[in-house]
Every structure is written in C-alpha cells, then in structure tokens.
Design a protein around this motif. Structure first.
Motif, PDB file in Angstrom:
ATOM      1  N   LYS A 286       0.829  -1.207   0.000  1.00  0.00           N
ATOM      2  CA  LYS A 286       0.000   0.000   0.000  1.00  0.00           C
ATOM      3  C   LYS A 286       0.861   1.253   0.000  1.00  0.00           C
ATOM      4  N   ALA A 287       1.912   1.252   0.801  1.00  0.00           N
ATOM      5  CA  ALA A 287       2.815   2.411   0.841  1.00  0.00           C
ATOM      6  C   ALA A 287       3.483   2.616  -0.513  1.00  0.00           C
ATOM      7  N   GLN A 288       3.813   1.509  -1.165  1.00  0.00           N
ATOM      8  CA  GLN A 288       4.417   1.600  -2.492  1.00  0.00           C
ATOM      9  C   GLN A 288       3.442   2.207  -3.495  1.00  0.00           C
ATOM     10  N   LEU A 289       2.210   1.783  -3.438  1.00  0.00           N
ATOM     11  CA  LEU A 289       1.197   2.313  -4.357  1.00  0.00           C
ATOM     12  C   LEU A 289       0.958   3.807  -4.111  1.00  0.00           C
ATOM     13  N   GLU A 290       0.972   4.215  -2.863  1.00  0.00           N
ATOM     14  CA  GLU A 290       0.806   5.634  -2.553  1.00  0.00           C
ATOM     15  C   GLU A 290       1.984   6.443  -3.085  1.00  0.00           C
ATOM     16  N   GLN A 291       3.191   5.881  -2.977  1.00  0.00           N
ATOM     17  CA  GLN A 291       4.354   6.588  -3.519  1.00  0.00           C
ATOM     18  C   GLN A 291       4.230   6.731  -5.034  1.00  0.00           C
ATOM     19  N   LEU A 292       3.780   5.685  -5.700  1.00  0.00           N
ATOM     20  CA  LEU A 292       3.581   5.765  -7.152  1.00  0.00           C
ATOM     21  C   LEU A 292       2.547   6.835  -7.502  1.00  0.00           C
ATOM     22  N   ALA A 293       1.468   6.896  -6.717  1.00  0.00           N
ATOM     23  CA  ALA A 293       0.428   7.896  -6.975  1.00  0.00           C
ATOM     24  C   ALA A 293       0.982   9.305  -6.814  1.00  0.00           C
ATOM     25  N   THR A 294       1.809   9.488  -5.788  1.00  0.00           N
ATOM     26  CA  THR A 294       2.413  10.806  -5.556  1.00  0.00           C
ATOM     27  C   THR A 294       3.363  11.182  -6.683  1.00  0.00           C
ATOM     28  N   LEU A 295       4.174  10.215  -7.115  1.00  0.00           N
ATOM     29  CA  LEU A 295       5.105  10.478  -8.217  1.00  0.00           C
ATOM     30  C   LEU A 295       4.355  10.779  -9.512  1.00  0.00           C
ATOM     31  N   ALA A 296       3.246  10.075  -9.724  1.00  0.00           N
ATOM     32  CA  ALA A 296       2.465  10.268 -10.948  1.00  0.00           C
ATOM     33  C   ALA A 296       1.869  11.674 -11.027  1.00  0.00           C
ATOM     34  N   GLU A 297       1.797  12.355  -9.900  1.00  0.00           N
ATOM     35  CA  GLU A 297       1.261  13.720  -9.866  1.00  0.00           C
ATOM     36  C   GLU A 297       2.348  14.780 -10.074  1.00  0.00           C
ATOM     37  N   ARG A 298       3.601  14.331 -10.130  1.00  0.00           N
ATOM     38  CA  ARG A 298       4.700  15.269 -10.300  1.00  0.00           C
ATOM     39  C   ARG A 298       4.838  15.699 -11.762  1.00  0.00           C
ATOM     40  N   PRO A 299       5.177  16.966 -11.999  1.00  0.00           N
ATOM     41  CA  PRO A 299       5.453  17.399 -13.382  1.00  0.00           C
ATOM     42  C   PRO A 299       6.638  16.615 -13.936  1.00  0.00           C
ATOM     43  N   GLY A 300       6.556  16.262 -15.189  1.00  0.00           N
ATOM     44  CA  GLY A 300       7.660  15.559 -15.820  1.00  0.00           C
ATOM     45  C   GLY A 300       7.604  14.056 -15.693  1.00  0.00           C
ATOM     46  N   ILE A 301       6.611  13.531 -14.946  1.00  0.00           N
ATOM     47  CA  ILE A 301       6.460  12.089 -14.808  1.00  0.00           C
ATOM     48  C   ILE A 301       5.076  11.678 -15.307  1.00  0.00           C
ATOM     49  N   ASP A 302       5.039  10.859 -16.326  1.00  0.00           N
ATOM     50  CA  ASP A 302       3.785  10.287 -16.828  1.00  0.00           C
ATOM     51  C   ASP A 302       3.800   8.802 -16.523  1.00  0.00           C
TER      52      ASP A 302
END
Length: 294
Positions: A193-209
């Motif tokens: 779950k923590a890993q999935l949350e980190q992915l969600a946070t990264l996916a919201e960063r500019p420059g990361i699709d």
C-alpha cells in the motif's frame, strides 16, 4: 556544450558511439583510421568500444578525416569530462559494487539521460520503489544474501533515485506498469500500500507520466519482457540512445535505430491500451484500498 554533472561512464560510452557512427558515415574502416592517426586497429577498436579515449591530437585527426572538424570543441569537452570526476555509485563497499557491476553502464546512462521510458511488467521500477518494497524485492531475488548486504543494495537503490529524480535537470519519465504487478502483494499489504501511494504521488509530479495497463486489456505486445528506453542528449547528433533489457545473468543494450524503433513502437501500443496518465493516481489509490491485511 553538454550539461555538466553527467556520468563519466555515460560520457565515455556516448563518446565511443559517436566516434563509431562518424566513421561509418564517412565510409572508413578501422584500419584506415588507424593508419591516419598512426595507431593500431585494436586501439581504434578500444576507443569505439568505450574502453579508452583518444589522445587530443588523435581526436583532431579523427574528426578531420570524418569531416567533423567543426565539432572539435564539443568532442574535446566531452573527452575531458569523461576523464575526470567519478560516478555516483563509486564509493559503495566492494561487496555491493560486485553485485551491480553489470549495471555500471546502465546506471550511468540512466543518471544522464534527458528522457527515460519503460514497460514494467513484474514490479514497479526500482527508480520508484520505497525502501521497504525494494528490500522485499531484493530479498526475494537474492535468496541467501545476508541481510546486511541486502540493506546496502537498498541504500544503493535509494541513492540512485536521488541522483536521477532530484538532479538539477530531472529527466522526462514515461512508464507503463502492468496492473498485475501493482496488485501483487510484496513484503506485506502495508508495504505494498505504501508503495502504491508513492507511485500515486510520483504520478502527480510534473515531468512524470505513469500509465497502468489494466488487467482487462487482454493480450498485448509486452508479454516478451520488460525494457527501458534511454534517450541520449540532443548534442549527440548521430546517437539515438539505446534500449536496455535485463536478464537474470546480464543486461543487453540495443542501440541500432531499427531496434530502438521496434521497442518504441511496442511501447506506443502499450500506451494506447493503458490508462491515461491523469487517471493513474486515482487508480493506484483504488488498488491500494482493495488490498486486504491478513
């Protein structure tokens, strides 16, 4: 001039690839180049393999016979920076370096590439993993390794993330991850779950699709394995970048334009089947919510 702060290993590799491609474009053999610089054919081969760099006068002569003398300042700068400094992973204990020696070139290219794209079918990419998730993945893949060594490899992976994601000019990142990889519980439901949350946070960063290939996508052209496409800096006029494919034993680099095009077309088809990048954070958090603790 190329941006500063790039990996000496990557610079040396790019230098070698450019020299080889310029020779090919000029229609010259290694023997002809060796005669022109009053050197040996093996020495020219070492330069084109990235094992050594030409001396300044040799470089000038090579550029002259390649018809590229106007790029002398660029190549002398590239050569000088390839000879100095050190890569970020130098300094980790020898035991760690031995485990990742086959990754030296990949780490250098990744930390210098302006654009990183990939298809990840089994687990989220190491560049995006949390420490706990990374430890569980490494522990499963290297059974029998002492926990002390595993944690050193985790430290290496976390340093790698900082060197790539937090550098002065971060790369543009576009990754497609299989939904099955996201639903697989690794370590524990809490770790996943923590890993999935980190992915969600990264996916919201500019420059990361970040896109997710849904389970109901059916058959797709990513079933033959994962891969990463690394783009070279635009200053390298003749070098299109490379595709990296890792196996249990070693990694392979595909750098011919036709090979890169095949992988890029495969990734494009996966993107078409995958979720839109803007929808990924919501889907990732929904998958995390679906996970149940034992």
């Amino acid at each position: 001039m190329m941006a500063s702060g790039q990996s000496p290993t990557a610079l040396k590799w790019w230098f070698a690839m450019e020299m080889r491609r310029m020779r090919d474009s000029a229609g010259l053999t290694r023997d002809e180049v060796a005669q022109a610089v009053k050197g040996s054919v093996p020495a020219v081969g070492h330069i084109e393999a990235g094992r050594s760099l030409p001396k300044p006068l040799e470089l000038d002569k090579m550029l002259e016979i390649f018809g590229q003398s106007e790029r002398a300042d660029f190549f002398h700068d590239l050569r000088a920076r390839a000879k100095r400094g050190k890569d970020w992973w130098i300094g980790f204990e020898p035991s760690v370096s031995n485990y990742v020696s086959h990754l030296n070139l990949f780490l250098g290219l990744e930390s210098s590439s302006p654009q990183i794209e990939s298809w990840d079918a089994l687990v989220p990419p190491g560049l995006f993993q949390t420490p706990e998730y990374a430890e569980a993945v490494i522990r499963a893949g290297r059974s029998g390794m002492p926990i002390k060594e595993i944690r050193k490899l985790v430290e290496l992976r976390m340093t790698r993330q900082r060197e790539v994601l937090e550098r002065e000019q971060p790369p543009k990142i576009w990754r497609v991850i299989d939904e099955a990889a996201l639903r697989r519980v690794v370590g524990s439901p809490e770790v996943t779950k923590a890993q999935l949350e980190q992915l969600a946070t990264l996916a919201e960063r500019p420059g990361i699709d970040l896109q997710i290939l849904p389970l109901d996508a059916g058959a797709h052209n990513g079933t033959e394995g994962t891969f990463t496409i690394l783009t070279a800096p635009p200053e390298l006029e003749n070098y299109p970048g490379c595709v990296y494919v890792e196996t249990l034993v070693k990694g392979y680099y595909y750098e011919e334009l036709e090979e890169i095009t095949r992988y890029r077309n495969a990734l494009t088809r996966l993107r078409v089947q995958a979720t839109k990048p803007k929808d990924s954070p919501t889907l990732l958090r929904r998958i995390a919510k679906d996970l149940r603790s034992p």
